[in-house]
Motif scaffolding. Structure first.
Motif, mmCIF file in Angstrom:
data_model
loop_
_atom_site.group_PDB
_atom_site.id
_atom_site.type_symbol
_atom_site.label_atom_id
_atom_site.label_comp_id
_atom_site.label_asym_id
_atom_site.label_seq_id
_atom_site.Cartn_x
_atom_site.Cartn_y
_atom_site.Cartn_z
ATOM 1 N N ILE A 131 1.020 -1.218 -0.130
ATOM 2 C CA ILE A 131 0.050 0.479 -0.203
ATOM 3 C C ILE A 131 1.134 1.521 -0.216
ATOM 4 O O ILE A 131 0.710 2.520 -0.791
ATOM 5 C CB ILE A 131 -0.909 0.199 1.387
ATOM 6 C CG1 ILE A 131 -1.556 -1.348 1.010
ATOM 7 C CG2 ILE A 131 -1.822 1.732 1.420
ATOM 8 C CD1 ILE A 131 -2.544 -1.374 1.534
ATOM 9 N N VAL A 132 2.022 1.470 0.733
ATOM 10 C CA VAL A 132 2.692 2.548 0.486
ATOM 11 C C VAL A 132 2.232 3.344 0.994
ATOM 12 O O VAL A 132 2.193 4.423 0.540
ATOM 13 C CB VAL A 132 4.098 2.630 -0.276
ATOM 14 C CG1 VAL A 132 5.086 3.616 0.218
ATOM 15 C CG2 VAL A 132 4.262 1.219 -0.480
ATOM 16 N N ASP A 133 0.899 3.017 2.068
ATOM 17 C CA ASP A 133 0.904 5.189 2.292
ATOM 18 C C ASP A 133 1.437 5.714 3.733
ATOM 19 O O ASP A 133 1.194 5.281 4.800
ATOM 20 C CB ASP A 133 -1.049 4.574 2.937
ATOM 21 C CG ASP A 133 -1.750 5.606 2.669
ATOM 22 O OD1 ASP A 133 -1.466 6.794 2.551
ATOM 23 O OD2 ASP A 133 -2.903 5.989 2.379
ATOM 24 N N LYS A 134 2.367 6.918 3.309
ATOM 25 C CA LYS A 134 2.810 7.167 4.980
ATOM 26 C C LYS A 134 1.942 8.133 6.167
ATOM 27 O O LYS A 134 1.922 7.853 6.908
ATOM 28 C CB LYS A 134 4.018 8.424 3.653
ATOM 29 C CG LYS A 134 5.076 7.457 3.128
ATOM 30 C CD LYS A 134 6.091 7.831 3.236
ATOM 31 C CE LYS A 134 7.445 7.444 1.856
ATOM 32 N NZ LYS A 134 8.013 7.944 2.202
ATOM 33 N N PRO A 135 1.370 9.128 4.654
ATOM 34 C CA PRO A 135 -0.064 9.499 6.084
ATOM 35 C C PRO A 135 -1.001 8.993 6.393
ATOM 36 O O PRO A 135 -0.899 8.928 7.501
ATOM 37 C CB PRO A 135 -0.669 10.276 4.780
ATOM 38 C CG PRO A 135 0.204 10.426 3.694
ATOM 39 C CD PRO A 135 0.639 9.252 3.219
ATOM 40 N N ASP A 136 -1.124 7.506 6.215
ATOM 41 C CA ASP A 136 -2.002 6.849 6.809
ATOM 42 C C ASP A 136 -1.246 5.311 7.829
ATOM 43 O O ASP A 136 -1.403 4.389 8.781
ATOM 44 C CB ASP A 136 -2.684 6.117 6.279
ATOM 45 C CG ASP A 136 -3.853 7.320 5.799
ATOM 46 O OD1 ASP A 136 -3.834 7.726 6.383
ATOM 47 O OD2 ASP A 136 -5.255 6.338 5.224
ATOM 48 N N GLY A 137 0.158 6.206 7.729
ATOM 49 C CA GLY A 137 1.590 4.776 8.259
ATOM 50 C C GLY A 137 1.268 3.199 8.402
ATOM 51 O O GLY A 137 1.552 2.262 8.763
ATOM 52 N N MET A 138 0.828 2.976 7.006
ATOM 53 C CA MET A 138 0.101 1.736 5.839
ATOM 54 C C MET A 138 1.171 1.050 4.967
ATOM 55 O O MET A 138 1.056 2.149 4.163
ATOM 56 C CB MET A 138 -1.529 1.520 5.578
ATOM 57 C CG MET A 138 -2.182 0.256 4.938
ATOM 58 S SD MET A 138 -1.857 -1.475 6.694
ATOM 59 C CE MET A 138 -3.092 -0.749 7.285
ATOM 60 N N PHE A 139 2.038 0.109 5.452
ATOM 61 C CA PHE A 139 2.804 -0.136 4.498
ATOM 62 C C PHE A 139 2.697 -1.349 3.704
ATOM 63 O O PHE A 139 2.580 -1.284 2.473
ATOM 64 C CB PHE A 139 4.764 -0.359 5.212
ATOM 65 C CG PHE A 139 5.501 -1.016 3.939
ATOM 66 C CD1 PHE A 139 6.241 -0.357 2.717
ATOM 67 C CD2 PHE A 139 5.371 -2.379 3.764
ATOM 68 C CE1 PHE A 139 6.790 -0.876 2.757
ATOM 69 C CE2 PHE A 139 6.344 -3.211 3.523
ATOM 70 C CZ PHE A 139 6.767 -1.728 2.074
ATOM 71 N N ALA A 140 2.214 -2.167 4.205
ATOM 72 C CA ALA A 140 1.352 -3.228 3.648
ATOM 73 C C ALA A 140 0.526 -4.274 4.128
ATOM 74 O O ALA A 140 0.042 -3.997 5.770
ATOM 75 C CB ALA A 140 2.080 -4.726 3.036
ATOM 76 N N ASP A 141 -0.722 -4.665 3.114
ATOM 77 C CA ASP A 141 -2.324 -5.167 3.633
ATOM 78 C C ASP A 141 -1.293 -6.248 4.448
ATOM 79 O O ASP A 141 -1.104 -7.516 3.595
ATOM 80 C CB ASP A 141 -3.282 -5.402 2.870
ATOM 81 C CG ASP A 141 -4.527 -6.022 3.331
ATOM 82 O OD1 ASP A 141 -4.495 -5.753 4.225
ATOM 83 O OD2 ASP A 141 -5.733 -5.901 2.300
#
Length: 371
Positions: A99-109
């Protein structure tokens, strides 16, 4: 030098070239090989291949702290588990897991990253793999299967099979046997490339070609053949009388059964001698492999005659380095392109795309199912 380190340097200097390296299933661990090659594949944009070998001799065993090399069939039994684990690790991350979503702190599902759980005869592996899939999913698998057990192993998982033929007719028979092994494993033979090793000696004129071949033939010596045979068969040829037949137990102990069986077949003897091995193997000479000696058009003619009769492609070996490869690329490849036998350009950016292979799917671990 470790080939994978050199391979990475080559990957950084190229954009489309597929790059493969050899690692043994006998002296490494599945997780190590899986992480090592998947990292290479990810860093190169999906251009890596792993050449799977089970190793050959006691000298290699000694390097890794073992007293003797593992017996032939047991090496393949161990390799079956090894490759099954590696392939499971390679597909532990779904293709859309990142996912690599830095604002939400989510690297992977986390629901798309799976645990490997394997309990077999040779290996126990439990945990989560650390490297996501590359653009081609995971590295392409290369393997050389010549003996019956080797062909069974290659048929079960190899994307490219390196073959060893003595001539076109023998090649046609083995080509059918290898395709049958792939089909017996429940796979589509048309998605596996079978490529025999051939030596090419070519040049601008017939006179130049035969002059090159004459010089190369003059360099071969019987003692070189004995040393090379000893390495691949795990048998010491030094000091052995040339006319002394090998006993049954000596033949059974030889590491490379496919190579041994070819000498037995060609010599017509159930117990060939050391001289027979030197003569009929052609080890260390232009006679060891099928040799295409001729002008560029003549070499292209031979390759075209072999194609789809006993192979899908070729492993071009070099009688001289780097001259043989330079000659082939400069003189023969343009002719093969004009005939439509070699693509004029790359089909994609990954090795799997350029070989016409589908993306790999996640497999169910047989050993894990029994837990």
């Amino acid at each position: 030098m470790d080939p994978t380190v050199v391979l990475m340097a080559m990957a950084m200097a190229t954009t489309h070239l597929g790059l493969g390296a050899t690692y043994s299933t006998t002296y490494y661990e599945p997780f190590h090989v899986a992480r090592h090659f998947q990292t290479l594949d990810l860093m190169s944009g999906g251009r890596i291949a792993w050449n799977i070998v089970t190793s050959l001799n006691d000298s290699e065993a000694a390097n890794f702290g073992r007293s003797v090399h593992v017996a032939h069939d047991e090496r393949y039994d161990r390799a079956d588990e090894f490759v099954e684990i590696v392939r499971d690790l390679w597909t532990a991350w779904d293709r859309d897991a990142l996912i690599v979503d830095k604002p939400d702190g989510m690297f992977a599902d986390p629901s798309k990253v799976h645990t490997t759980d394997f309990d077999g005869k040779y290996f126990r592996v439990r945990g989560t793999f650390t490297v996501p899939q590359s653009p081609q999913g995971h590295p392409v698998l290369l393997q050389a299967g010549a003996s019956g057990r080797g062909m069974q192993f290659a048929g079960a998982g190899a994307d490219i099979v390196f073959a060893l033929y003595k001539n076109k007719q023998a090649g046609a028979d083995q080509y059918r046997a290898l395709r049958a092994a792939v089909e017996s494993a429940g796979r589509d033979p048309d998605l596996v490339t079978i490529a025999p090793a051939v030596t090419v000696v070519t040049g601008e004129t017939e006179e130049l070609v035969h002059h090159k071949a004459e010089i190369i033939r003059g360099l071969a010596r019987p003692e070189d053949a004995q040393a090379l045979l000893g390495e691949i068969l795990n048998i010491d040829f030094s000091g052995r009388p040339g006319d002394l037949p090998f006993a049954d137990d000596e033949l059974a102990a030889m590491s490379w059964h496919g190579y041994r069986d070819a000498v037995i077949r060609l010599s017509g003897k159930s117990n060939p001698t050391a001289d027979d091995f030197v003569r009929f193997s052609g080890r260390g000479t232009l006679d060891e492999l099928p040799c295409f000696i001729g002008t560029p058009d003549q070499v292209a003619d031979e390759m075209e005659e072999w194609h789809n009769v006993c192979c899908d492609g070729f492993v071009v070996t070099a009688a001289t380095v780097p001259g043989a490869y330079e000659d082939f690329g400069r003189l023969v490849t343009p002719i093969l392109r004009r005939r439509g036998l070699v693509d004029a350009d790359y089909r994609g950016t990954t090795l799997r795309e350029n070989l016409g292979l589908p993306m790999p799917e996640r497999l169910t671990l047989a050993a894990a199912d029994s837990l």
